[in-house]
Design a protein around this motif. Structure first.
Motif, mmCIF file in Angstrom:
data_model
loop_
_atom_site.group_PDB
_atom_site.id
_atom_site.type_symbol
_atom_site.label_atom_id
_atom_site.label_comp_id
_atom_site.label_asym_id
_atom_site.label_seq_id
_atom_site.Cartn_x
_atom_site.Cartn_y
_atom_site.Cartn_z
ATOM 1 N N TYR A 73 0.825 -1.210 0.000
ATOM 2 C CA TYR A 73 0.000 0.000 0.000
ATOM 3 C C TYR A 73 0.863 1.266 0.000
ATOM 4 C CZ TYR A 73 -4.644 -2.055 0.535
ATOM 5 O OH TYR A 73 -5.821 -2.724 0.315
ATOM 6 N N ARG A 74 1.932 1.227 0.794
ATOM 7 C CA ARG A 74 2.788 2.398 0.870
ATOM 8 C C ARG A 74 3.460 2.688 -0.465
ATOM 9 N NH1 ARG A 74 7.047 2.175 5.558
ATOM 10 N NH2 ARG A 74 8.073 0.764 4.087
ATOM 11 N N GLU A 75 3.981 1.645 -1.087
ATOM 12 C CA GLU A 75 4.613 1.832 -2.384
ATOM 13 C C GLU A 75 3.602 2.236 -3.465
ATOM 14 O OE1 GLU A 75 7.863 1.751 -3.129
ATOM 15 O OE2 GLU A 75 8.080 1.654 -0.937
ATOM 16 N N MET A 76 2.418 1.631 -3.361
ATOM 17 C CA MET A 76 1.373 1.962 -4.336
ATOM 18 C C MET A 76 0.928 3.416 -4.178
ATOM 19 S SD MET A 76 -0.294 0.480 -6.803
ATOM 20 C CE MET A 76 -1.780 0.660 -7.789
ATOM 21 N N TRP A 77 0.831 3.880 -2.933
ATOM 22 C CA TRP A 77 0.429 5.263 -2.669
ATOM 23 C C TRP A 77 1.470 6.258 -3.197
ATOM 24 C CZ3 TRP A 77 -3.257 8.448 -2.026
ATOM 25 C CH2 TRP A 77 -3.066 9.701 -1.428
ATOM 26 N N HIS A 78 2.732 5.943 -2.968
ATOM 27 C CA HIS A 78 3.789 6.812 -3.483
ATOM 28 C C HIS A 78 3.772 6.847 -5.013
ATOM 29 C CE1 HIS A 78 6.237 6.282 0.481
ATOM 30 N NE2 HIS A 78 5.249 7.170 0.600
ATOM 31 N N SER A 79 3.552 5.707 -5.618
ATOM 32 C CA SER A 79 3.478 5.662 -7.084
ATOM 33 C C SER A 79 2.280 6.463 -7.594
ATOM 34 C CB SER A 79 3.360 4.205 -7.558
ATOM 35 O OG SER A 79 4.505 3.468 -7.195
ATOM 36 N N THR A 80 1.163 6.371 -6.870
ATOM 37 C CA THR A 80 -0.041 7.115 -7.276
ATOM 38 C C THR A 80 0.202 8.615 -7.218
ATOM 39 O OG1 THR A 80 -1.448 5.321 -6.461
ATOM 40 C CG2 THR A 80 -2.486 7.468 -6.803
ATOM 41 N N ILE A 81 0.848 9.075 -6.134
ATOM 42 C CA ILE A 81 1.131 10.509 -6.002
ATOM 43 C C ILE A 81 2.054 10.983 -7.121
ATOM 44 C CG2 ILE A 81 2.287 12.234 -4.571
ATOM 45 C CD1 ILE A 81 1.279 10.740 -2.117
ATOM 46 N N GLN A 82 3.142 10.247 -7.341
ATOM 47 C CA GLN A 82 4.081 10.651 -8.391
ATOM 48 C C GLN A 82 3.414 10.665 -9.771
ATOM 49 O OE1 GLN A 82 7.410 8.006 -8.089
ATOM 50 N NE2 GLN A 82 8.158 8.881 -6.160
ATOM 51 N N LEU A 83 2.635 9.628 -10.032
ATOM 52 C CA LEU A 83 1.952 9.554 -11.313
ATOM 53 C C LEU A 83 0.915 10.668 -11.448
ATOM 54 C CD1 LEU A 83 1.980 7.780 -13.832
ATOM 55 C CD2 LEU A 83 0.121 6.439 -12.829
ATOM 56 N N GLY A 84 0.208 10.968 -10.331
ATOM 57 C CA GLY A 84 -0.782 12.043 -10.363
ATOM 58 C C GLY A 84 -0.159 13.398 -10.651
ATOM 59 N N TRP A 91 2.711 13.991 -12.253
ATOM 60 C CA TRP A 91 3.151 14.034 -13.651
ATOM 61 C C TRP A 91 1.973 14.144 -14.618
ATOM 62 C CZ3 TRP A 91 7.707 15.176 -15.402
ATOM 63 C CH2 TRP A 91 8.827 14.959 -14.613
ATOM 64 N N ILE A 92 0.919 13.385 -14.299
ATOM 65 C CA ILE A 92 -0.258 13.433 -15.168
ATOM 66 C C ILE A 92 -0.911 14.808 -15.110
ATOM 67 C CG2 ILE A 92 -2.590 12.541 -15.493
ATOM 68 C CD1 ILE A 92 -0.383 10.726 -16.523
ATOM 69 N N GLY A 93 -1.002 15.405 -13.902
ATOM 70 C CA GLY A 93 -1.568 16.748 -13.768
ATOM 71 C C GLY A 93 -0.777 17.784 -14.545
ATOM 72 N N ALA A 94 0.543 17.738 -14.414
ATOM 73 C CA ALA A 94 1.389 18.683 -15.154
ATOM 74 C C ALA A 94 1.237 18.488 -16.657
ATOM 75 C CB ALA A 94 2.852 18.500 -14.739
ATOM 76 N N LEU A 95 1.193 17.217 -17.073
ATOM 77 C CA LEU A 95 1.021 16.926 -18.496
ATOM 78 C C LEU A 95 -0.337 17.410 -18.995
ATOM 79 C CD1 LEU A 95 2.138 15.527 -21.024
ATOM 80 C CD2 LEU A 95 1.079 13.404 -20.236
ATOM 81 N N PHE A 96 -1.384 17.276 -18.157
ATOM 82 C CA PHE A 96 -2.721 17.701 -18.561
ATOM 83 C C PHE A 96 -2.790 19.226 -18.694
ATOM 84 C CE2 PHE A 96 -7.171 18.815 -17.685
ATOM 85 C CZ PHE A 96 -7.802 18.022 -18.627
ATOM 86 N N VAL A 97 -2.191 19.944 -17.743
ATOM 87 C CA VAL A 97 -2.175 21.411 -17.816
ATOM 88 C C VAL A 97 -1.412 21.877 -19.054
ATOM 89 C CG1 VAL A 97 -1.339 23.511 -16.698
ATOM 90 C CG2 VAL A 97 -2.445 21.743 -15.334
#
Length: 643
Positions: A142-153, A155-161
């Motif tokens: 869960y901890r690793e998955m949460w960190h991956s989700t934040i990092q991906l979010g 990058w995805i947010g910056a890419l979307f903007v």
């Protein structure tokens, strides 16, 4: 919703769905990897546990076994470890607290990772020594998955903007020609034609732009042609072809209009014998040249916008001078005498002037035209008795109680200062009695004395009091409109003196900006002569009116012989047709001219209003000639009868 917003929204939505799909795939891959890693870790831990515990289980050493278990599982992500020794059935159980630090509860509640349970039996040869059960804890996953989700979010947010900005800029650039086409289409709908639109790089839009440009140029050419056709027809009916001045029909119409409106002013009648002698002695060609020369000098002499000159016969000319005093009328007469003297080419001054000039002064409202013409003709006859200075004046007002200029000036300024002005409204309506606007008429009430606008407006112009008077009226009407939300729309006539005054234009601009909420309820009416003679001045005022959405109209539409193409330039809200065109509707030629000039305005979406409509027959006839608004006694009578 605009096309830009539709495309932008859909492109963002599609891009968002793609990003969402990629994000889902990436997170699912990470989850599967962590789940596999967790299963492998549990399996490896149990295998290591079996190797480490084998010698102690064979010796049945519970203390050593428990120590090994503690060493292996302390600090790991495990919920429970259970070891059952088969030799005596005893169990070693270790439970570890289930906590996941740094991960929100809602994320854990998604139940992304199932609990993995592994059971194994330890043996030594054929002998079974113990059974072990290990229950994993998915905290690490869960901890690793949460960190991956934040990092991906992030990058995805910056890419979307970034994508949103790029799409917005590129879409705006791509649709810029379409926006230009849309603006031009709106302008064409309002009959505004500008320069051709530059061709865009897009093939499809290039075709559309070419069509728009061609349509715009064709419509502009059509309106220009129509305006010129109206000018030609008007000139044919009302303009003398040789002199360029108005003809007899034009003069009669102007005379009737003036006598009905105010009748204050005078008439100059000149019989130029120099012209008739030239026709008789030198022929028509030379005679026409003399007429043309005389007319040009006459136009140069006449500077007042309200003064009109006409040629009513071969050698007779008439000058209608509204609001002129006897002194000013005499100045016009002397100017005509000087013109003829100059054209006679008599340097010695021996020959008497070959002209006779009669002056008639009038101040009686609604006077019969024939009476005034007879007065001017008598003055002309008297002028013949003084061949060396053939000017004569008949002034019926010389012995009456008419006020002089200074008296008028004092009265007008006192009326402004003491609020002696009263206002009446006359509606301009459609044929079905829908009110277009109400025209404001001013009058002065001082005690028992009453002075209508016809009495003092001439003095206002002559004494250059237009700015003070118009400011007073506009301010008063603005206050009325603010106090009475049901009042309006109303139309205020502006004087030439005001419209050509820079100070008044600045004041009007400020007033329109301050009271822009009155746009649509307040109109301004400007004489056509101002549009023709002072286009630069009037454009300053009309530009501000368009800017703040205030309407304005043209008074005495068609009175001047200049081209009607000023309508397309200034874009007024309405025009009030000069009474000369509506005074004799039974005249077929006059009806054709009226229809032509009204059609020119009608096709530019400009309302045409006829004044002094008295009968139902007049209204019906005017309705057939592209007249859409009517003002006069007929509607007042209908309102009274209705009441």
């Amino acid at each position: 919703m605009t096309l830009y917003r539709q495309l932008f929204t859909w492109m963002l939505a599609i891009f968002f769905l793609l990003i969402l799909a990629v994000t889902g795939i990436e997170l699912n891959t990470t989850r599967n990897f962590l789940l596999t890693q967790q299963s492998a870790e549990v399996n490896n831990t149990i295998n290591s546990m079996g190797l480490a515990l084998a010698p102690y289980l064979e010796d049945d050493d519970k203390v050593a076994t428990e120590s090994v278990i503690n060493a292996l599982f302390d600090g790991g992500f495990y919920q429970e470890v259970r070891l059952k020794m088969l030799s005596d059935g005893s169990e070693i159980i270790r439970n570890y607290p289930v906590t996941v630090e740094g991960v929100p509860n809602w994320y854990i509640a998604l139940d992304l990772f199932p609990v993995i349970t592994e059971e194994r039996t330890f043996t030594s040869g054929w002998l079974q020594l113990a059974e072990v059960k290990v229950v994993s804890h998915p905290g690490y996953a869960y901890r690793e998955m949460w960190h991956s989700t934040i990092q991906l979010g992030v990058w995805i947010g910056a890419l979307f903007v970034a994508a949103m900005l790029i799409i917005a800029v590129q879409l705006s650039r791509s649709l810029r020609p379409l926006a230009t086409i849309t603006d031009r289409a709106k302008e064409i709908a309002r009959n505004k034609f500008g320069d051709p639109i530059p061709l865009p790089p897009t093939t499809e839009l290039r075709t559309v732009v070419k069509a728009i440009n061609q349509m715009s140029s064709q419509l502009e050419a059509y309106f220009d042609q129509q305006a010129k056709e109206a000018d030609r027809l008007r000139e044919h009916a009302y303009r003398d072809t040789v002199s360029g001045l108005g003809n007899r029909s034009f003069f009669v119409g102007q005379l009737k209009s003036w006598l009905t409106e105010s009748a204050v002013g005078g008439l100059v009648m000149a019989k130029v014998d120099l012209i008739s002698d030239t026709y008789q002695n030198q022929g028509f060609e030379q005679g026409d040249m003399i007429v043309t020369q005389f007319s040009k000098k006459l136009n140069t002499t006449i500077s007042d916008a309200d003064v009109t000159a006409s040629r009513i016969s071969k050698d007779e000319f008439v000058i209608l001078a509204p609001n002129c005093s006897s002194e000013e009328l005499m100045i016009i007469g002397e100017s005509l005498l000087a013109i003829v003297n100059d054209m006679q080419h008599d340097p010695m001054g021996i020959s008497p002037p070959k002209v006779a000039i009669g002056l008639a002064v009038n101040n009686s409202v609604n006077r019969d035209p024939s009476v005034l013409l007879a007065q001017a003709d008598n003055a002309l006859t008297q002028a013949r008795n003084s061949p060396n200075h053939p000017i004569s004046m008949i002034d019926q007002t010389a012995n009456d109680s008419s006020m002089g200029k200074q008296q008028w000036k004092s009265l007008i300024l006192d009326a402004i200062a003491h609020e002696w002005f009263v206002f009446k409204f006359q509606s301009a309506s459609t044929s079905d009695q829908n009110v277009i606007h109400q025209e404001v008429f001013s009058a002065i009430e001082k005690g028992q004395d009453y002075y209508g606008a016809a009495h003092f407006l001439g003095a206002v112009e002559q004494l250059e009091l237009g700015e003070s008077f118009d400011r007073y009226v506009v301010n008063h009407m603005i206050e009325r409109l603010i106090d009475d939300p049901a009042l309006g729309p109303i139309a205020i006539n502006l004087t030439q003196n005001s419209v050509t005054n820079a100070s008044f234009i600045r004041w009007m601009s400020t007033a329109m900006q301050k009271h822009r909420n009155l746009a649509g309820r307040l109109f301004f009416e400007i004489p056509e002569s101002v549009f023709v003679r002072f286009p630069d001045h009037v454009s300053l005022l009309t530009e501000q009116a368009h800017r703040f959405n205030f309407g304005f109209g043209v008074d005495n539409y068609g009175r001047n012989f200049q081209s009607l193409d000023y309508l397309n330039k200034f874009k007024p809200s309405y025009v009030k047709i000069d009474f000369a065109y509506t005074s004799n509707l039974d005249d077929e030629a006059q009806s054709h001219v009226l229809a032509s000039i009204c059609r020119t305005a009608h096709n530019l979406n400009i309302t045409t209003i006829a004044t002094r409509v008295e009968t139902e027959a007049q209204l019906n006839k005017l309705s057939e000639l592209f007249v859409s608004g009517f003002q006069g006694f007929i509607f007042e009578k209908k309102v009274e009868n209705h009441g």
